[in-house]
Scaffold this motif. Sequence first.
Motif: not given
Ligand code: SF4
Lengths: 642, 321
Positions: B18, B21, B52, B122, B199, B201-204
């Motif tokens: 993402c 990330c 990931c 993360n 690390q 993880c901007p998504t979760y």
């Molecule tokens: S879900 Fe989180 S760890 Fe996985 S690619 Fe997306 S941002 Fe990175």
Amino acid sequence: MPIDSINWMAGGPQGSGVDTAANIFGKACGYGGLYVFGRREYHSNIKGLHSYFHLRISPKQVIANINDVNLLAAFDAETAVRHINEVVPEGGIIVDAKDMDTKVLEVPTFPPEYKEEIKRIMQEQNLGETLNDWLNHAKQRNVHVFPVPYMNLLNQIGEKLGIPQISKITRMINVLTIGVSFALLKYDRNLAEKAVKATFAEKGKIAEMNALALNTAYDYAEQTFKTDFKHRLTKLDVNEERLFLTGNQAVAMGKVLGGCRVQTYYPITPAADESEYLEAHQIMKTSTGEDEAIVVIQTEDEIAAVNSASGAALAGARAATSTSGPGFSLMVEGLSWAGNSEVPLVITYYQRGAPATGLPTRHGQGDLRFAMHAGHGEFPRIILASGDIEECFYDAAKAFNLAEKYQMPVIHLLDKAMANCSQTYPVFDYSNFKIDRGELLTEKDLEGKEYRRFRFTETGISPRVVLGTKNAVHWYTGDEHNELGHISEEPLNRRRMVEKRMKKLEQVQKEVPAEEKLKFYGDTDSENIIVSWGSPKGAILESLDMLKQEGFSLGFMQVRLIHPLPTEEVKKALQGKKRIIDVEDNYTAQLGGIIKEATGIAPNYYVLKYTGRPMTTTEVCKALKAILTGKAAEREVLTFGS
Amino acid sequence: MVLKPSDFRVPEVFADWCPGCGDFGIMNGLQMAFAELGLEPHRIVMVSGIGCSGKEPHNVKCNGVHTLHGRTLPFAMGIKVANPELEVIAIGGDGDGLGIGAGHFVNAGRRNLDMTYIIHNNGVYGLTKGQASPTLRLGLQTKALPKPNINEAVNAIGLAVISGYTFAARSYAYDVRHLKDTIKQAIQHKGLAFIDCLQPCPTYNNITTKDWYAGEDRKDASGKPQSRLYKLEETGFDPVVHDWSEDFQKKMAAMDKAREWGDRIPIGVFYKNELEPTFEERLKDRIPFYRERPPAKQKLKDQNGFSTVDLSEFMGELKTS
Ligand code: SF4
Ligand SMILES: Cc1ncc(C[n+]2csc(CCOP(=O)(O)OP(=O)(O)O)c2C)c(N)n1
Ligand SMILES: [Mg+2]
């Protein structure tokens, strides 16, 4: 007439030296030029529960076990009770004199279900409650009983050695029984003494102590038992050099020969002996004068074992792991990875009584379908099944050639009976064994070229490099991948990759020599044919001989390459047969099912066993005869052995 | 050999993390470290698990072995033992290494192979859409969790130190220079080196975000964010065991530092001990020629293809005469 082939059995509580006794006995017979076949049975227990060892000894090659015991050396009352009915008329039982008054139902190690069986036997045969009553009953069948006062003999020995505490030397009861046995069999005592000394060679004074015990017992028996015991063991002069080895040892040596240089394992019966043997013999000589070595790693679990073996294989070492059912269960995901990434991985798989922990120290062949189908998804693998110790040796070596040539996991499928049996063979001549590493590219081959690990080719086999090769940076992934080894979910690439991997099996079919796929014995033109795989082979071959002498005509097809099954050849062999008799140590007749699936031809008779004990020649022969004479059910289930 | 980070790019692969990330930062750190150490791509093997984070090797031009969830260490061990000349870098997620692979994590410490292990920490299971990972603290509820986390977190640095890792460090995916330096030290360390790489993880993970680490929520009077991260090396902390007599105290100091979290989070090297023999050294004690002829480099056959092994010693023991 003296009887020159005998079946000697030693039994006692675990930890009392039954294995050592058998080892000494077998060695002594080997020194005298006799052939030996041994089989070991033990509980999943360290001390106290019943274990026994069969040794068949003969001037001629012996390759399986039989029911009849000629001389039983019982270290304790339990052994005498359990095996008394196996002793043949004219045979003998050596017992501890102090056990005579033991009440058989009071043997503390008998489980309730066995006590019920004892009660039934007592009722049926009208037996009294002491061991003496049982032995007297056996005497009516002409069985000789040889009570030996082990304690008195140990006292004598203790005096001579200046050891007043008998408890320190009670371990030598095992050697006493050997002394008595050899005296009864009139065997050369020097050979027995040599075997004792060789067995304890590294233990200094212990060797002398045991030699004294042997001779004391030998003298005692010679002086005391004047009965006409008809069994004899007579030494022979032979010029040929021979080996006496177990299945585990044969596999280990085969691996060394085949170039295995990393072996990983997690301790489990009956596989661990192989890895320990390898570790003990880690450094090996070569014809180049430069030593080589195998690294043996005890991992934290079988998951680590299988995956580190795969890692080592990718780095260019011939690598294997060795396990049995529970361990293989844990390896399954790793197997699937290896299939997908085309790893030349070798797994030695010793089946044992299952499911779950099952019968951890006992035998079974119930994992064929599991070995064949284990792993999610479809990927190629090779399954080799050895039927005797010599095949174990060569198949173990060959497995690495197949794995590297076809770049797929090879499962060398064995079993407990195979692992723990021992047999005499002429020394193996392995001078013709070749190492074939398949299409393996080097730095030079790749100069100025682009390398693709999973290049599409005619045969499906992509030339391999090992990790670290210059000019060949490459990738692996458990995901579906493109030729470079990068993740790809493209449907057309997927189709080609699946086909590429699976196609390699056709190559295996084409190139593996016929006799390494199927081996035929007996009268193959007969309308009757046995199909089988793995360790029942010995009992089947001996049965074939016996039945032939009785005028029956019967062939035997041993399946050695179980997967990919040589379908056409199997079909040809089975077509038009009147009786197809499937012999296996499992409940569901797995090989029979696989054959039916592949060829449309199904066996019509089954000889099956799943008691955790291997088949004996006696019971196989009887079942086959019943089938051939129309007196058998479609399914004969064998149960011999305790 | 002079190498640039760009020599380690893989143009044919689209890095599919993402946007934003932290895995991109780790990729850059690896490429820079490899280039600065002058490691030739063919001599490096990056081994990864599933997640990931597991995709890292596909984005770095060196050998890549993308394995199974939790199994990066066993594969790495097999590779390293077979050929100790290879520079082996194991990569994994926090779920990968501290959840499903925790048994391997601990046991790798007992062996002390000379290789590097980097966990992408993360706090979540990225690739399976945001469940709690073993490093997420009790009671936190990241974005995708239906309920707050019911498990307490494992202390990765602490676990590494007591498991026998001889190098334990922490770095941060967005401090690429620090990360690159830490990776270099880990590679140069003799023995098993562990890096706990924070690390985002901007998504979760909407709790330990880039802004959170940077302290955007706690600006000083001048409006400058007060970063939560501080560098151990700038505090005079000495992680090195110079002599075995210091070992216990150094381990305790590392554990003590490993407990810090929240408003002050240490990064840098917590513990380093090169006195402990590596697995390779232990093997060499048993096999004197292990280094020159490790398993992958043995000849096996002569020019005619025949196995060169001489089994007479083996057979000698088994002979009946
Ligand atoms: S879900 Fe989180 S760890 Fe996985 S690619 Fe997306 S941002 Fe990175
Ligand atoms: C044996 C197995 N169980 C479950 C999964 C599904 N799975 C894929 S990735 C993943 C979690 C990844 O989390 P983490 O290791 O933290 O890596 P991240 O994605 O966060 O980098 C899981 C559980 C799997 N691939 N294999
Ligand atoms: Mg994660």
